[in-house]
Design an enzyme around this catalytic site. Structure first.
Site, PDB file in Angstrom:
ATOM      1  N   MET A  30     -60.960 -37.394  33.206  1.00  0.00           N
ATOM      2  CA  MET A  30     -61.104 -38.061  32.000  1.00  0.00           C
ATOM      3  C   MET A  30     -60.217 -39.465  32.253  1.00  0.00           C
ATOM      4  O   MET A  30     -59.914 -40.139  31.503  1.00  0.00           O
ATOM      5  CB  MET A  30     -60.523 -37.415  30.845  1.00  0.00           C
ATOM      6  CG  MET A  30     -61.510 -36.254  30.318  1.00  0.00           C
ATOM      7  SD  MET A  30     -61.492 -35.965  28.796  1.00  0.00           S
ATOM      8  CE  MET A  30     -59.531 -35.530  28.508  1.00  0.00           C
ATOM      9  N   HIS A  34     -53.171 -39.096  37.873  1.00  0.00           N
ATOM     10  CA  HIS A  34     -52.193 -38.981  38.213  1.00  0.00           C
ATOM     11  C   HIS A  34     -51.964 -38.335  39.675  1.00  0.00           C
ATOM     12  O   HIS A  34     -53.175 -38.068  40.031  1.00  0.00           O
ATOM     13  CB  HIS A  34     -50.962 -38.403  37.497  1.00  0.00           C
ATOM     14  CG  HIS A  34     -51.736 -36.996  36.646  1.00  0.00           C
ATOM     15  ND1 HIS A  34     -51.907 -36.043  37.695  1.00  0.00           N
ATOM     16  CD2 HIS A  34     -51.889 -37.021  35.706  1.00  0.00           C
ATOM     17  CE1 HIS A  34     -52.514 -34.958  36.675  1.00  0.00           C
ATOM     18  NE2 HIS A  34     -52.548 -35.646  35.476  1.00  0.00           N
ATOM     19  N   HIS A  37     -54.602 -35.626  40.008  1.00  0.00           N
ATOM     20  CA  HIS A  37     -56.073 -35.776  40.179  1.00  0.00           C
ATOM     21  C   HIS A  37     -56.133 -36.232  41.789  1.00  0.00           C
ATOM     22  O   HIS A  37     -57.478 -35.910  42.322  1.00  0.00           O
ATOM     23  CB  HIS A  37     -56.444 -37.165  39.398  1.00  0.00           C
ATOM     24  CG  HIS A  37     -56.212 -36.625  37.807  1.00  0.00           C
ATOM     25  ND1 HIS A  37     -55.353 -37.399  36.944  1.00  0.00           N
ATOM     26  CD2 HIS A  37     -57.209 -35.988  36.942  1.00  0.00           C
ATOM     27  CE1 HIS A  37     -55.619 -36.745  35.752  1.00  0.00           C
ATOM     28  NE2 HIS A  37     -56.650 -36.174  35.690  1.00  0.00           N
ATOM     29  N   VAL A 177     -50.388 -29.428  40.561  1.00  0.00           N
ATOM     30  CA  VAL A 177     -49.338 -30.232  40.937  1.00  0.00           C
ATOM     31  C   VAL A 177     -48.360 -30.591  40.155  1.00  0.00           C
ATOM     32  O   VAL A 177     -48.535 -30.859  39.029  1.00  0.00           O
ATOM     33  CB  VAL A 177     -50.051 -31.727  41.389  1.00  0.00           C
ATOM     34  CG1 VAL A 177     -49.048 -32.652  42.148  1.00  0.00           C
ATOM     35  CG2 VAL A 177     -51.172 -31.305  42.603  1.00  0.00           C
ATOM     36  N   LEU A 185     -47.899 -31.688  36.036  1.00  0.00           N
ATOM     37  CA  LEU A 185     -48.528 -33.211  36.008  1.00  0.00           C
ATOM     38  C   LEU A 185     -49.620 -33.085  34.914  1.00  0.00           C
ATOM     39  O   LEU A 185     -50.422 -32.189  34.834  1.00  0.00           O
ATOM     40  CB  LEU A 185     -49.076 -33.865  37.070  1.00  0.00           C
ATOM     41  CG  LEU A 185     -47.660 -34.138  38.235  1.00  0.00           C
ATOM     42  CD1 LEU A 185     -48.576 -34.975  39.322  1.00  0.00           C
ATOM     43  CD2 LEU A 185     -46.695 -34.784  37.822  1.00  0.00           C
ATOM     44  N   SER A 186     -49.750 -34.193  33.904  1.00  0.00           N
ATOM     45  CA  SER A 186     -50.671 -34.068  33.121  1.00  0.00           C
ATOM     46  C   SER A 186     -50.561 -35.729  32.463  1.00  0.00           C
ATOM     47  O   SER A 186     -49.741 -36.298  32.490  1.00  0.00           O
ATOM     48  CB  SER A 186     -50.363 -33.127  31.839  1.00  0.00           C
ATOM     49  OG  SER A 186     -51.096 -33.664  30.366  1.00  0.00           O
ATOM     50  N   SER A 187     -51.860 -35.941  32.205  1.00  0.00           N
ATOM     51  CA  SER A 187     -51.882 -37.333  31.704  1.00  0.00           C
ATOM     52  C   SER A 187     -51.334 -37.341  30.222  1.00  0.00           C
ATOM     53  O   SER A 187     -50.679 -38.567  29.933  1.00  0.00           O
ATOM     54  CB  SER A 187     -53.233 -37.633  31.350  1.00  0.00           C
ATOM     55  OG  SER A 187     -54.157 -37.601  32.456  1.00  0.00           O
TER      56      SER A 187
HETATM   57  O1  PAF Z   1     -59.924 -31.597  32.644  1.00  0.00           O
HETATM   58  C1  PAF Z   1     -60.515 -32.494  32.372  1.00  0.00           C
HETATM   59  O2  PAF Z   1     -60.090 -33.709  32.655  1.00  0.00           O
HETATM   60  C2  PAF Z   1     -61.571 -32.486  31.512  1.00  0.00           C
HETATM   61  O3  PAF Z   1     -61.793 -31.447  30.651  1.00  0.00           O
HETATM   62  C3  PAF Z   1     -63.122 -32.541  32.298  1.00  0.00           C
HETATM   63  C4  PAF Z   1     -63.151 -31.487  33.313  1.00  0.00           C
HETATM   64  C5  PAF Z   1     -63.140 -33.983  33.166  1.00  0.00           C
HETATM   65  C6  PAF Z   1     -64.194 -32.587  31.262  1.00  0.00           C
HETATM   66  O4  PAF Z   1     -64.195 -33.692  30.434  1.00  0.00           O
END
Ligand code: PAF
Length: 286
Positions: A30, A34, A37, A177, A185-187
């Protein structure tokens, strides 16, 4: 790096790669990328010839009181990170391109693994995730899709959906991570103040001490749960859930047995954070 906004162009690009004999890995995101990803991108590169990152803030997985409108969308920065990390394409459709203009009346819904954990407090969330991931698979036509284990329940649900619907896609899961101090890590970490960030370290600390208790032979899930709840609440966190479940079934365990997952969701300030730990129990025969 190609930037693709329409489903037709995405399918045409993937089809052209396939004609050239190239395999494709997709990394659905989404955005607000970071290092977690970007590590998924590295993993994707190991599993296929071409890597497509999808960036789409999916409205159908947010509840009415959740952070859809304020979810960060630094698209230019994200694209430049993808380019630097060696992605071949970014697919970033609009909501209208993905869902059309009317309300969606076709859903993809997994009905077993989605019930517990985050499914309890976010009742429509996983239906939105499985629906959009199915749509993203149909748009990007991948051989492989890579997901992180921080969203462990999501990863298991997507694996199940992929199998149940016979998508010809291999799901690869990647370890969480973390920052050096252990915070996953998380947005959403960008919402945290420094004090909240420091307090949130209690999540990892409590999970690690639960793991070590289990590896020393602790079997009572009630006792383990209590000590995690204490560890987090005494640091100022508010518990959404702390659950001890079978790592594959995601069903709650009364006593520790087999491969176990401890999953937590907590609030620090207004920010909801999730994390988990997998434990391969060595005391099976006790
Ligand atoms: O994990 C995420 O960022 C979301 O849930 C995903 C898998 C991209 C679906 O929108």
């Amino acid at each position: 790096m190609k930037i693709i906004r329409s489903i037709k162009a995405m399918q045409a690009y993937s089809t052209s790669l396939r004609r050239k004999g190239r395999t494709i890995a997709v990394v659905p995101t989404m955005g607000c990328l970071h290092e977690g990803h970007l590590t998924l991108v590295d993993t994707a590169k190991k599993h296929a010839d071409s890597v497509i990152v999808t960036i789409f803030v999916n409205p159908t997985q947010f509840g009415p009181k959740e952070d859809f409108s304020k979810y960060p969308r630094p698209l230019r920065r994200d694209m430049s990170l993808c380019r630097k990390r060696g992605a071949d394409a970014v697919f970033t459709p609009s909501a209208e391109e993905m869902y059309g203009t009317g309300a969606t009346t076709t859903w993809v819904e997994e009905l077993r693994l989605s019930q517990g954990l985050c499914g309890k407090s976010r009742p429509i969330h996983f239906r939105g995730v499985t629906t959009v991931v199915a749509k993203l698979f149909n748009a990007t036509l991948p051989d492989v899709a890579v997901f992180g284990k921080k969203d462990y329940q999501q990863a298991k649900i997507i694996q199940r959906m992929t199998r149940n619907l016979n998508f010809p896609v291999r799901i690869v899961l990647q370890e969480t991570v973390r920052e050096k101090d252990g915070l996953a890590l998380s947005s959403r970490n960008s919402y945290l103040s420094q004090d909240e960030k420091d307090a949130a370290l209690s999540i990892r600390r409590s999970l690690l001490s639960a793991k070590s208790a289990i590896l020393k032979g602790e079997k009572s899930t009630a006792r383990i749960r209590k000590s995690i709840v204490n560890g987090i609440t005494s640091a100022g966190g508010r518990i959404d859930y702390v659950e001890i479940v079978g790592a594959d079934s995601l069903e709650p365990l009364r006593k520790i047995s087999g491969k176990t997952l401890i999953a937590v969701a907590t609030f620090f300030g207004k920010t909801r954070l999730i994390d988990n730990i997998e434990i391969q129990n060595r005391f099976e025969k006790d």
